[in-house]
Scaffold this active site. Structure first.
Site, PDB file in Angstrom:
ATOM      1  N   GLU A 429      17.804 -51.702 -59.969  1.00 14.86           N
ATOM      2  CA  GLU A 429      16.450 -52.065 -59.500  1.00 14.86           C
ATOM      3  C   GLU A 429      15.625 -50.849 -59.113  1.00 14.86           C
ATOM      4  O   GLU A 429      14.856 -50.901 -58.148  1.00 14.86           O
ATOM      5  CB  GLU A 429      16.537 -52.996 -58.279  1.00 14.86           C
ATOM      6  CG  GLU A 429      16.538 -54.436 -58.623  1.00 14.86           C
ATOM      7  CD  GLU A 429      15.590 -54.791 -59.743  1.00 14.86           C
ATOM      8  OE1 GLU A 429      16.058 -55.418 -60.697  1.00 14.86           O
ATOM      9  OE2 GLU A 429      14.389 -54.441 -59.699  1.00 14.86           O
TER      10      GLU A 429
HETATM   11  C1  LIG Z   1      25.876 -52.971 -62.861  1.00 14.85           C
HETATM   12  C2  LIG Z   1      24.495 -52.760 -63.363  1.00 14.85           C
HETATM   13  C3  LIG Z   1      23.635 -53.833 -63.494  1.00 14.85           C
HETATM   14  C4  LIG Z   1      22.348 -53.650 -63.997  1.00 14.85           C
HETATM   15  N1  LIG Z   1      21.546 -54.735 -64.219  1.00 14.85           N
HETATM   16  C5  LIG Z   1      20.402 -54.573 -64.936  1.00 14.85           C
HETATM   17  C6  LIG Z   1      19.666 -55.703 -65.402  1.00 14.85           C
HETATM   18  O1  LIG Z   1      20.014 -56.840 -65.115  1.00 14.85           O
HETATM   19  N2  LIG Z   1      18.568 -55.485 -66.171  1.00 14.85           N
HETATM   20  C7  LIG Z   1      18.146 -54.226 -66.504  1.00 14.85           C
HETATM   21  O2  LIG Z   1      17.154 -54.093 -67.199  1.00 14.85           O
HETATM   22  N3  LIG Z   1      18.817 -53.126 -66.065  1.00 14.85           N
HETATM   23  C8  LIG Z   1      19.937 -53.275 -65.302  1.00 14.85           C
HETATM   24  N4  LIG Z   1      20.634 -52.172 -64.877  1.00 14.85           N
HETATM   25  C9  LIG Z   1      20.129 -50.859 -65.180  1.00 14.85           C
HETATM   26  C10 LIG Z   1      19.678 -50.105 -63.943  1.00 14.85           C
HETATM   27  O3  LIG Z   1      18.485 -50.638 -63.440  1.00 14.85           O
HETATM   28  C11 LIG Z   1      19.579 -48.621 -64.341  1.00 14.85           C
HETATM   29  O4  LIG Z   1      20.910 -48.147 -64.442  1.00 14.85           O
HETATM   30  C12 LIG Z   1      18.795 -47.808 -63.351  1.00 14.85           C
HETATM   31  O5  LIG Z   1      17.436 -48.165 -63.401  1.00 14.85           O
HETATM   32  C13 LIG Z   1      18.911 -46.303 -63.611  1.00 14.85           C
HETATM   33  O6  LIG Z   1      18.719 -45.992 -64.978  1.00 14.85           O
HETATM   34  P1  LIG Z   1      19.807 -45.086 -65.731  1.00 14.85           P
HETATM   35  O7  LIG Z   1      21.137 -45.702 -65.516  1.00 14.85           O
HETATM   36  O8  LIG Z   1      19.381 -44.868 -67.130  1.00 14.85           O
HETATM   37  O9  LIG Z   1      19.807 -43.713 -64.964  1.00 14.85           O
HETATM   38  P2  LIG Z   1      18.805 -42.506 -65.249  1.00 14.85           P
HETATM   39  O10 LIG Z   1      17.415 -42.993 -65.340  1.00 14.85           O
HETATM   40  O11 LIG Z   1      19.349 -41.696 -66.375  1.00 14.85           O
HETATM   41  O12 LIG Z   1      18.925 -41.683 -63.892  1.00 14.85           O
HETATM   42  C14 LIG Z   1      19.954 -40.712 -63.640  1.00 14.85           C
HETATM   43  C15 LIG Z   1      19.589 -39.977 -62.350  1.00 14.85           C
HETATM   44  O13 LIG Z   1      18.357 -39.273 -62.529  1.00 14.85           O
HETATM   45  C16 LIG Z   1      17.408 -39.669 -61.562  1.00 14.85           C
HETATM   46  N5  LIG Z   1      16.081 -39.717 -62.165  1.00 14.85           N
HETATM   47  C17 LIG Z   1      15.724 -40.277 -63.337  1.00 14.85           C
HETATM   48  N6  LIG Z   1      14.413 -40.139 -63.534  1.00 14.85           N
HETATM   49  C18 LIG Z   1      13.907 -39.496 -62.483  1.00 14.85           C
HETATM   50  C19 LIG Z   1      12.600 -39.064 -62.092  1.00 14.85           C
HETATM   51  N7  LIG Z   1      11.524 -39.314 -62.830  1.00 14.85           N
HETATM   52  N8  LIG Z   1      12.479 -38.394 -60.922  1.00 14.85           N
HETATM   53  C20 LIG Z   1      13.550 -38.173 -60.146  1.00 14.85           C
HETATM   54  N9  LIG Z   1      14.792 -38.558 -60.450  1.00 14.85           N
HETATM   55  C21 LIG Z   1      14.972 -39.214 -61.604  1.00 14.85           C
HETATM   56  C22 LIG Z   1      17.862 -41.037 -61.079  1.00 14.85           C
HETATM   57  O14 LIG Z   1      17.410 -41.311 -59.753  1.00 14.85           O
HETATM   58  C23 LIG Z   1      19.378 -40.916 -61.165  1.00 14.85           C
HETATM   59  O15 LIG Z   1      19.882 -40.320 -59.995  1.00 14.85           O
HETATM   60  C24 LIG Z   1      21.908 -52.343 -64.340  1.00 14.85           C
HETATM   61  C25 LIG Z   1      22.762 -51.244 -64.169  1.00 14.85           C
HETATM   62  C26 LIG Z   1      24.049 -51.445 -63.717  1.00 14.85           C
HETATM   63  C27 LIG Z   1      24.974 -50.255 -63.622  1.00 14.85           C
END
Ligand SMILES: Cc1cc2nc3c(=O)[nH]c(=O)nc-3n(C[C@H](O)[C@H](O)[C@H](O)COP(=O)(O)OP(=O)(O)OC[C@H]3O[C@@H](n4cnc5c(N)ncnc54)[C@H](O)[C@@H]3O)c2cc1C
Length: 567
Positions: A429
């Site tokens: 989220e």
């Molecule tokens: C168990 C689980 C359930 C989930 N359920 C859903 C769901 O139902 N529907 C759905 O759509 N998604 C879902 N997600 C996805 C979840 O919302 C994302 O994992 C989350 O938004 C982070 O994206 P990412 O994993 O690609 O991490 P990334 O975006 O790659 O982030 C990696 C790190 O970089 C940081 N970062 C990235 N961009 C920036 C920025 N601009 N400035 C500063 N820091 C930054 C982040 O804070 C993080 O620490 C789920 C994930 C999991 C693991």
């Protein structure tokens, strides 16, 4: 250790601390009388204790499985979900137009707290459905509303939220899923979505996916995203599940925790969907769902922290080890360090719960009155409630493991499950880093008006408490003044500097707010002064260090180059 719903805590917070009375006094929520609130919370508490909590271990030990393309849920989950849906608990706050109870979000927030404390994996299912209902209520056509809302609200069908793709996580604007018009008002949706919570299950006859995708003429980035409702089975003329849509679950993720919640990789191959809201305006429609879910995720942290605290307290009351400092307490609760951990946990839970409920009150007041001030208050508090609530969830669950000593690391006590389960909440989220950036960026676009108004209320509360509790009130007043100055300094910073200090600033804000609510609690009930002292004398002082970090800006972070970090 059985979960106990903290009903008296809700009653106290609603009546004495977060100002629920003003919600109940609005014509919009006049049904939320004291009797109704009591009845609803105590029934929900019973369900949490007797139906949801008993399946929590089963979800952890027998994760959801994918069998021939169908998700098989953990033993007992179908029955527990059936009881939850039959009780009308999916749609406590949904509009009465389509069968919801129409009660305030403050109540569904308290209920979500109990349900997630009892079984986080299963609670995720109705949480996402609730968000979807809200998005459809606000943005869908009447036809879509009539087809989907009654079934979602009754809990017969469940809802999901599909944003994430492999290259589009925090950067939702990078998503590539496509939506091509079919020429009959529907669209063909294609692409892969990952990490989709409860993307499938074996107990709902239909699953409704809200999917973000791009129209063929869409601009790059978030401005080119539209929102679509894409059901697993296409509703027939009578609204019942008909033909199978062309979408499938490719695989389930193997996760650190929430094993009972199936996290799906979804494939859409020209699946039939219908647009929700206007073309290219999908992000604003999805934000309705995400804001609801953000408060919900913060409250998941509170609920699991409550459960972890209850279990740690029980362990501390029964484990004998060494001679204690407290002659009346021969078990480890008589040791000062264990007492410190328990007191800190309890104070954190109270702070985070009060912040979450006050955010919910602001949302309800905004709904009931349309007042821009209440809207701004809700918007300001949402990232704080999400990030602080989930951080407290992790911190308290981790301390819960510590109190169990080696038994905390051994799976059979369940203390480790709380920590594994709750670890996702600072990530999904919108990560807590992204929440903090939202707070110091978008939520300060009003020049800090909403923040200064809230700080003013904290100061006024401290002034009012000065005579009765001079020591505690003085500390809260000084902390609020420091927060005011830090906010002014933040507003004078450029965006990169603000982002560098965003997380410390959000945490400092939460500590000051938490102390403010503890002070209110102490003023309302002298028995709560002791816990308020823990929050104000032991948690609040960290705010100064956090604000000092915020003032450092970004230069020192970027002075340390990527090569330096690798050296
Ligand atoms: C168990 C689980 C359930 C989930 N359920 C859903 C769901 O139902 N529907 C759905 O759509 N998604 C879902 N997600 C996805 C979840 O919302 C994302 O994992 C989350 O938004 C982070 O994206 P990412 O994993 O690609 O991490 P990334 O975006 O790659 O982030 C990696 C790190 O970089 C940081 N970062 C990235 N961009 C920036 C920025 N601009 N400035 C500063 N820091 C930054 C982040 O804070 C993080 O620490 C789920 C994930 C999991 C693991």
């Amino acid at each position: 250790m059985p979960y106990r719903a903290p009903l008296s805590e809700f009653r106290f917070l609603l009546d004495q601390v977060v100002g629920f009375q003003q919600v109940a006094e609005t014509p919009r929520f006049s049904d939320a009388t004291a009797e109704t609130v009591d009845a609803v919370l105590s029934e929900a508490g019973k369900l949490a204790e007797t139906v949801l909590a008993p399946v929590n271990r089963s979800g952890d030990q027998h994760p959801a499985r994918l069998e021939n393309g169908v998700v098989r849920t953990s033993p007992g989950f179908a029955e527990a979900y059936g009881a939850l849906a039959a009780g009308g608990w999916v749609a406590v706050s949904s509009s009465q137009d389509h069968g919801g109870m129409g009660l305030p979000i403050t109540l569904s927030t308290a209920i979500n707290d109990m349900f997630s404390g009892a079984c986080l994996s299963l609670q995720l299912n109705p949480l996402l459905t609730q968000g979807q209902i809200e998005a459809l209520e606000h943005h869908a056509s009447d036809e879509i509303k009539q087809t989907y809302l009654p079934k979602l609200i009754s809990g017969e069908w469940s809802g999901t939220m599909n944003l994430t793709e492999p290259q589009a996580g925090s950067d939702v604007g990078a998503l590539r899923a496509k939506a091509v018009p079919n020429g009959d008002g529907s669209y063909a949706i294609s692409g892969q979505k990952i990490y989709i919570t409860w993307g499938d299950n074996d107990f709902a006859p239909n699953i409704v996916h809200l999917v973000l995708a791009r129209l063929p003429d869409a601009a790059e980035g978030t401005a080119g995203i539209s929102l679509f409702v894409v059901p697993k089975f296409l509703p027939d003329a009578d609204g019942n599940p008909g033909l199978r849509n062309s979408l499938s679950v490719v695989s389930l993720e193997h996760k650190l925790g929430i094993h009972g919640s199936p996290t799906c990789v979804m494939q859409y191959d020209g699946a039939k969907g219908w647009m929700v809201g206007a073309p290219h305006k999908g992000m604003s429609a999805m934000f309705t769902m995400m804001n609801n879910a953000r408060l919900g995720v913060g409250i998941q942290g509170v609920g699991v922290a409550e459960a972890a605290y209850q279990q740690a307290l029980d362990y501390a009351l029964n484990r004998h080890q060494g001679r204690t400092a407290d002659p009346d307490q021969p078990t480890i609760i008589g040791h000062a360090d264990v007492r410190r951990m328990l007191a800190t946990m309890k104070a954190q839970v109270h702070s985070a719960r009060a912040i979450g409920l006050s955010c919910a009150v602001a949302i309800d007041m905004a709904t009931a009155t349309g007042s821009p001030e209440w809207k701004a208050r809700a918007a300001l508090l949402t990232p704080i409630a999400k990030a602080y609530g989930s951080d407290v969830g992790v911190a308290v669950a981790s301390e819960g493991v510590q109190i169990h000593g080696g038994m905390g690391f051994i799976e059979e006590t369940g203390a480790a499950q709380f920590l594994r389960d709750i670890r996702i909440t600072p990530i999904y989220e919108g990560t807590n880093g992204i929440q903090a950036m939202d707070l110091v960026g978008r939520k300060m676009a009003d020049g800090g008006d909403a923040a200064f108004r809230l700080i003013g209320e904290i100061e006024a509360g401290a002034k009012a408490a000065r005579e009765a509790l001079p020591d505690l009130a003085g500390d809260v007043w000084s902390a609020a003044e420091s927060l005011r100055e830090a906010t002014e300094a933040l507003l004078a910073q450029g965006m990169t500097d603000r982002f560098a200090g965003a997380v410390p600033y959000l945490r400092a804000f939460a500590l000051v707010l938490g102390a403010h609510f503890h002070l209110r609690s102490a003023m309302a009930d002298p028995a709560r002064i002791k816990l308020a002292r823990i929050a104000i004398k032991r948690l609040l002082p960290d705010a100064n260090g956090l604000m000092a970090q915020m003032r450092e800006g970004a230069d020192d972070l970027f002075a340390l180059s990527a090569e330096d970090l690798a050296a």
